[in-house]
Design a protein around this motif. Structure first.
Motif, PDB file in Angstrom:
ATOM      1  N   GLN A 187     -17.792  41.187 -12.466  1.00 50.61           N
ATOM      2  CA  GLN A 187     -18.654  40.012 -12.491  1.00 50.61           C
ATOM      3  C   GLN A 187     -18.075  38.910 -13.377  1.00 50.61           C
ATOM      4  O   GLN A 187     -18.455  37.746 -13.239  1.00 50.61           O
ATOM      5  N   ASP A 188     -17.170  39.277 -14.272  1.00 49.10           N
ATOM      6  CA  ASP A 188     -16.419  38.295 -15.049  1.00 49.10           C
ATOM      7  C   ASP A 188     -15.108  38.005 -14.335  1.00 49.10           C
ATOM      8  O   ASP A 188     -14.477  38.905 -13.780  1.00 49.10           O
ATOM      9  N   LYS A 244     -22.703  31.740 -18.235  1.00 46.23           N
ATOM     10  CA  LYS A 244     -22.913  31.948 -16.806  1.00 46.23           C
ATOM     11  C   LYS A 244     -24.118  31.111 -16.365  1.00 46.23           C
ATOM     12  O   LYS A 244     -25.241  31.602 -16.269  1.00 46.23           O
ATOM     13  N   ARG A 291     -26.154  32.340 -11.994  1.00 47.45           N
ATOM     14  CA  ARG A 291     -26.068  33.794 -12.013  1.00 47.45           C
ATOM     15  C   ARG A 291     -26.494  34.378 -10.665  1.00 47.45           C
ATOM     16  O   ARG A 291     -27.261  33.767  -9.917  1.00 47.45           O
ATOM     17  N   CYS A 296     -23.276  36.990 -22.621  1.00 50.91           N
ATOM     18  CA  CYS A 296     -22.149  36.958 -21.689  1.00 50.91           C
ATOM     19  C   CYS A 296     -21.001  37.800 -22.238  1.00 50.91           C
ATOM     20  O   CYS A 296     -20.576  37.630 -23.382  1.00 50.91           O
ATOM     21  N   HIS A 318     -19.821  33.301 -12.442  1.00 49.95           N
ATOM     22  CA  HIS A 318     -20.437  34.624 -12.396  1.00 49.95           C
ATOM     23  C   HIS A 318     -20.399  35.116 -10.958  1.00 49.95           C
ATOM     24  O   HIS A 318     -20.648  34.364 -10.024  1.00 49.95           O
TER      25      HIS A 318
END
Length: 319
Positions: free
Chosen positions: A96-97, A121, A124, A155, A197
């Motif tokens: 997700q990063d 983010k 999202r 985050c 994100h």
């Protein structure tokens, strides 16, 4: 070495190879010297086997395996101890990063001279009701309490000057508050950068409502520690003085009342029947307890010793 990438993980076997390839491609295209440190926080799937295989193929990959699940803060602590890069980047292992943010994070640290850069983010892909809305409340409370003006404390994608991670102690569940810990340690050049994100590709989220509750409890803890962590007697002693003052005034009122009635020939009731007697007694006892708490806090502060907070089961051969 320019960059250390520290990645704590729990049961992320499916994403690790893809994440490694993505990071390696970004590093090669930007000609960075780097290391990748995976911290397996007690995974029960094949995550450690994957990490070990990657380290055997690429000596820039290092792995640390905990004996059981100790939490993200302990994993980051172990990774920070091992990190050798001038800039340390942390990120989650769930894809997700985005590793493509790393060059800009590095530039902000090395060229703009920031000491900590936190990802934000802004857009999202999480569930709005169970994660996004609680996060907004949590972040607002953290900004108000800490004075650190960040939109997204939690985050996972952050970059640090090496001095920062070597001089802060990440413990308990304090990984959410690393910017606050850094500020309390004297590192004030903190900023944030909007990052992309991405929706989770494999597995399930590790986020639960219990983490939201624990987050607020940790926020109270870090506020207390930043204000009174070095001198607990300042808080407890002040409260003790206040309680004693209330008790003294209550006892004085009882004595004055009895003398007044005696002087004017008014029948006196027993002291034990006067509610102010119990108020005076209670607050004096509470005042004593506050003083004792302050003294004990001072004694603990002066006698504490560093203890291992987690047990490392294995490391890769290049550590």
């Amino acid at each position: 070495m320019q960059i250390s990438v520290v990645i704590p993980l729990l049961n992320e076997e499916q994403s690790l190879i893809e994440l490694y390839n993505w990071i390696a491609e970004v590093m090669r295209s930007n000609s960075f010297s780097y290391e990748i440190i995976f911290i397996d926080d007690g995974s029960t799937d094949g995550s450690w086997k994957t990490i070990k295989n990657l380290s055997e193929k690429d000596d820039r990959v290092k792995g640390i395996q905990f004996n059981r699940n100790y939490g993200k803060s302990q994993a980051l602590h172990a990774g920070f101890l091992e990190a050798q890069g001038n800039v340390v980047v942390t990120m989650d292992a769930d894809l997700q990063d985005n590793p493509e943010e790393i060059p800009e994070l590095y530039r902000l640290i090395t060229e703009e001279k920031f000491e900590l850069v936190s990802g934000w983010k802004k857009k999202r892909y999480d569930n709005k009701l169970t994660k996004n809305f609680p996060s907004k409340i949590f972040n607002a409370a953290a900004r108000k309490t800490s004075g650190v003006k960040l939109h997204d404390f939690n985050c996972g994608l952050k970059a640090y000057k090496r001095d920062v991670i070597k001089n802060i102690d990440v413990y308990g569940e304090m990984h959410r508050y690393i910017p606050v810990l850094a500020k309390n340690a004297g590192f004030y050049k903190i900023t944030e950068m909007e990052v992309r994100h991405q929706a989770r590709k494999y597995g399930n989220t590790k986020f639960g409502m219990n983490r939201f509750i624990y987050g607020f409890l940790d926020l109270i803890s870090i506020w207390f520690l930043s204000k009174f962590g070095r001198r607990p007697m300042h808080l407890f002693g002040s409260l003790g003085v206040l309680m004693f003052l209330i008790g003294f005034l209550s006892a004085g009122y009882i004595g004055f009342s009895k003398l007044y009635k005696l002087y004017h020939g008014i029948p006196n009731t027993l002291v034990a029947l006067n509610p102010w007697f119990y108020i005076a007694l209670t607050v004096m006892i509470i005042g004593t307890q506050f003083f004792l708490a302050g003294f004990l806090g001072e004694l603990i502060l002066r006698s504490k010793r560093d203890r291992e907070r987690y047990l490392i089961k294995k490391t890769t051969s290049n550590i």
